[in-house]
Write a protein that holds these residues in place. Structure first.
Motif, PDB file in Angstrom:
ATOM      1  N   VAL A  46      -9.618 -38.441  91.641  1.00 59.77           N
ATOM      2  CA  VAL A  46      -9.402 -38.816  93.046  1.00 59.77           C
ATOM      3  C   VAL A  46     -10.216 -37.922  93.981  1.00 59.77           C
ATOM      4  O   VAL A  46     -10.770 -38.381  94.971  1.00 59.77           O
ATOM      5  CB  VAL A  46      -7.892 -38.749  93.392  1.00 59.77           C
ATOM      6  N   THR A  47     -10.297 -36.622  93.673  1.00 56.84           N
ATOM      7  CA  THR A  47     -11.063 -35.691  94.526  1.00 56.84           C
ATOM      8  C   THR A  47     -12.084 -34.948  93.659  1.00 56.84           C
ATOM      9  O   THR A  47     -11.887 -34.772  92.460  1.00 56.84           O
ATOM     10  CB  THR A  47     -10.143 -34.655  95.203  1.00 56.84           C
ATOM     11  N   GLU A  48     -13.145 -34.498  94.303  1.00 57.72           N
ATOM     12  CA  GLU A  48     -14.214 -33.831  93.534  1.00 57.72           C
ATOM     13  C   GLU A  48     -14.654 -32.505  94.135  1.00 57.72           C
ATOM     14  O   GLU A  48     -15.508 -31.827  93.575  1.00 57.72           O
ATOM     15  CB  GLU A  48     -15.428 -34.772  93.425  1.00 57.72           C
ATOM     16  N   ASP A  49     -14.058 -32.122  95.278  1.00 62.47           N
ATOM     17  CA  ASP A  49     -14.558 -30.916  95.955  1.00 62.47           C
ATOM     18  C   ASP A  49     -13.710 -29.670  95.689  1.00 62.47           C
ATOM     19  O   ASP A  49     -13.936 -28.624  96.292  1.00 62.47           O
ATOM     20  CB  ASP A  49     -14.668 -31.164  97.469  1.00 62.47           C
ATOM     21  N   GLY A  50     -12.730 -29.772  94.783  1.00 59.50           N
ATOM     22  CA  GLY A  50     -11.872 -28.629  94.483  1.00 59.50           C
ATOM     23  C   GLY A  50     -12.667 -27.440  93.967  1.00 59.50           C
ATOM     24  O   GLY A  50     -13.576 -27.602  93.152  1.00 59.50           O
TER      25      GLY A  50
END
Length: 704
Positions: A156-160
């Protein structure tokens, strides 16, 4: 002739002699007629989820059991899907901070008898969708969704990024002070995920050395916003699984977002926001389809507004809310548009736990102090605010676990004379149906030890009636003079004087009583359960009124003929260590000894959310910070002072103690100190607690 009773030893306390038995990981099943318990044999590494009938208390089955032949590992936690066809189990769990955990997790399909490992890696907060078909989780600060049947994994997210961007779980300060870790929620249909994103790039980094067992120590670095510094920028996002689209939600001036909760309507999300001072809390409704936000409720307070987990949406999305706005914490019913319909409880007492709403009976269940501020009882009231019923019997502390349909509850009861007893009750009238477990064996064991009664009372101090307990030696002689050793915590809203079974410190106090000490504990101004004004009087001046009350209480108690006014000590841990440090400095004519374990010595060193809630920022309130900081009064030390800290305390940093040491050195004051390497705020592990309490015991015996 009566046999000589044994004195309690530290080895008894920390070796488990007085451990109580409890019911582990109990869950009600959806039908409300059964419950499940996690039964574990840690030595053999075997766990089982066993199912019991409430009415008969008979085991009716085992839902899942460790079985290496079938690949089912030893597990230490479990949660069911909403339809109870699947169970998520936790293995190899390791702590990160106070509430956060990493682990290897599996989903077991009870109908297909099929086990699925969610990830090869250790992950955080796996949560099944309402229909049990998917599981969302966080891995290395990114949010993922696994489709259990197809095995398809959606990122869902990729900037962690560590110490920069966090998605779906909280940062250090939210976890510690808003008391939650999972920062994502499934809607009722399981087709949307709401989640928080933390941008902590501007938050100052804290570093502490880990000494370990290798040749070189290494630094552990994490973002920790101290009072007045920058917090993470937190934003709300909604991901639509069908379209694959993530949209940002504009909440206006939302400095903190301490709670997210979907309503029964699958497109309506409730969000609570706070300003930085935490004295204005807003409850919003977000329409996930249009992203339109509606303000349902705004609560303000001259000091601060507490964040709770009591918000409950009824089937029609009217909601239950708790508030201190009438001077005590009570329950309110609000309409779907946020308008207050009615106050459901009232009186000069506090609702201390909210248990839930039975829609069929139209009744609300809760715990309160209606019988007295040091007691807890279980009650129900109708959603019209009528027919208040006390459901618990026996004076002491009652805690309830209700069945899913509110037909039964299990009462965990204890008081100063009774270790935990677990009983089954009919929720309609509180009638006891059965005793499930007791700790009579422990009572029998304690018969052989010297135990003095814990006596409750009140003390008139600075115009207030303060709750107190006292432990006098078992062979107390009113003609003798005894040293007084006081214990307290004193933090906002806390309580130490309560009619409940003993904790480990109580046994230590009993041990000191056997050595000829009188132990006293007084809950001063700023502590909880006596109304809003009593609790919030310390606003902007933490350590002022609380210290005045401990000094005044010590003086009052020292007037009693059996107390030696020249031998008065005080001790505490964390906030209690901050207090005991201030007491021996500002009350140097009253206290001859103090022990401070893991103390705050300046609120400038502590985190934003906790500190600013009570003090505002140091920039706004420098006097409040400095006039009550023991760092500025080191030159007043006259008595014996012991300072203790763990070097890996991620919460109250060892910096507090190091700065206190430096202040005492520069004031040329003698004192004792101990640093426990690589130990956190709890200072435990192996023989650590035993060593610490040996040290504190010697210090008291030699100096008081």
């Amino acid at each position: 002739m009566q046999a000589q009773k044994k004195q309690i030893t530290l080895e008894d306390i920390w070796g488990g002699t007085f451990r109580t038995e409890g019911l582990e990981a109990l869950r009600s099943t959806k039908d409300g007629q059964h419950y499940t318990v996690l039964n574990q044999d840690r030595d053999r590494q075997v766990a089982a989820i066993d199912k019991y009938d409430y009415r008969t208390r008979q085991q009716v089955g085992t839902l899942l059991r460790t079985d290496p032949a079938r690949g089912i590992p030893y597990f230490t936690g479990y949660t069911f899907s909403e339809d109870e066809n699947k169970v998520l189990i936790a293995t190899q769990v390791e702590p990160i901070y106070r509430r956060s955990r990493l682990g290897v997790y599996y989903v077991y399909d009870l109908q297909q008898e099929q086990l699925t490992q969610i990830s090869e890696r250790k992950i955080q907060e796996p949560t099944l969708s309402p229909d049990g078909s998917k599981v969302a989780y966080v891995d290395q600060n990114n949010l993922y969704v696994l489709h259990l049947e197809s095995g398809e994994l959606l990122q869902v997210t990729e900037d962690g990024q560590p110490n920069a961007i966090i998605n779906g779980v909280t940062d250090w300060v939210y976890e510690e002070e808003f008391a939650f870790v999972r920062a994502f929620e499934w809607n009722a249909r399981g087709d949307k995920l709401a989640y928080l994103r933390f941008d902590e790039r501007d938050v100052p980094e804290f570093s502490m050395d880990v000494y370990g067992s290798d040749l070189y120590p290494f630094p552990h670095q994490f973002k920790y916003p101290k009072a007045g510094e920058a917090n993470a920028v937190v934003s709300l996002h909604i991901h639509d699984l069908d379209s694959g689209q993530t949209r940002d939600v504009d909440l206006g001036e939302a400095y903190y977002i301490p709670r997210l909760q979907w309503m029964h309507h699958p497109d309506h999300l409730s969000v609570q926001t706070l300003n930085r001072h935490q004295n204005r809390l807003r409850l919003h409704r977000v329409d996930a389809a249009s992203l339109e936000t509606t303000l349902l409720l705004e609560e303000t307070d001259a000091a601060y507004v507490d964040v709770t987990d009591n918000l409950t949406f009824l089937p029609d999305d009217r909601f239950i809310w708790t508030s201190e706005k009438d001077g005590y914490n009570h329950i309110y019913l609000h309409d779907t548009d946020g308008a207050e319909l009615r106050q459901l409880t009232s009186g000069p007492w506090e609702v201390t736990a909210y248990y839930g709403y039975d829609a069929d009976e139209g009744r609300i269940y809760f715990q309160s102090t209606a019988e007295g501020s040091i007691l807890r009882d279980i009650y129900s009231v109708s959603d019209r605010g009528r027919g208040l019923k006390r459901l618990s019997q026996g004076t002491g502390t009652h805690q309830a676990t209700f069945s899913a349909d509110f037909s039964y509850f299990i009462d965990s009861f204890s008081n100063v004379d009774t270790p935990s007893v677990y009983t089954l009750h009919d929720a309609s009238d509180g009638e006891q149906l059965a005793e499930l477990q007791n700790n009579r064996e422990l009572l029998g064991r304690l018969e052989g030890f010297e135990m003095a009664p814990k006596e409750f009372g009140t003390l008139e101090v600075n115009g207030y009636e303060l709750n107190m307990y006292m432990i006098r030696p078992a062979d107390f002689d009113p003609e003798k003079k005894y040293p007084l050793f006081m214990f307290q915590y004193s933090g906002p809203g806390s309580q130490q004087v309560a009619n409940r079974w003993h904790g480990s410190n109580d046994y230590w106090h009993q041990m000191l009583a056997s050595e000829g000490y009188i132990i006293a504990c007084v809950d001063g101004r700023g502590t909880g359960l006596k109304g809003r004004d009593f609790k919030k009087i310390t606003q902007k001046e933490l350590g002022k009124y609380e210290v005045e009350d401990q000094i005044a209480a010590a003086k009052l108690l020292s007037e009693r003929p059996y107390i030696d006014p020249d031998r008065t000590g005080i001790w505490g841990w964390s906030y209690g260590g901050f207090m005991s440090s201030n007491c021996i400095l500002k009350g140097n004519e009253t206290f001859e000894l103090a022990i401070a374990v893991a103390p705050v010595t300046s609120w400038r060193f502590y985190d934003t959310i906790y500190t600013e809630r009570y003090m505002q920022t140091p920039q706004e309130n420098p006097g409040g910070y400095d006039e009550n900081s023991p760092l500025f009064f080191a030159d007043r030390l006259k008595g014996d002072y012991l300072l203790v800290h763990g070097s890996a305390d991620d919460n109250v940093h060892v910096q507090n103690t190091m700065r206190m040491i430096e202040a005492l050195v520069q004031a040329n004051k003698p004192f004792e100190w101990a640093i426990y390497p690589d130990k956190n705020h709890g200072i435990y592990g192996g023989n650590t607690r035993l060593h610490l309490y040996n040290k504190m015991t010697r210090f008291v015996l030699e100096n008081l």
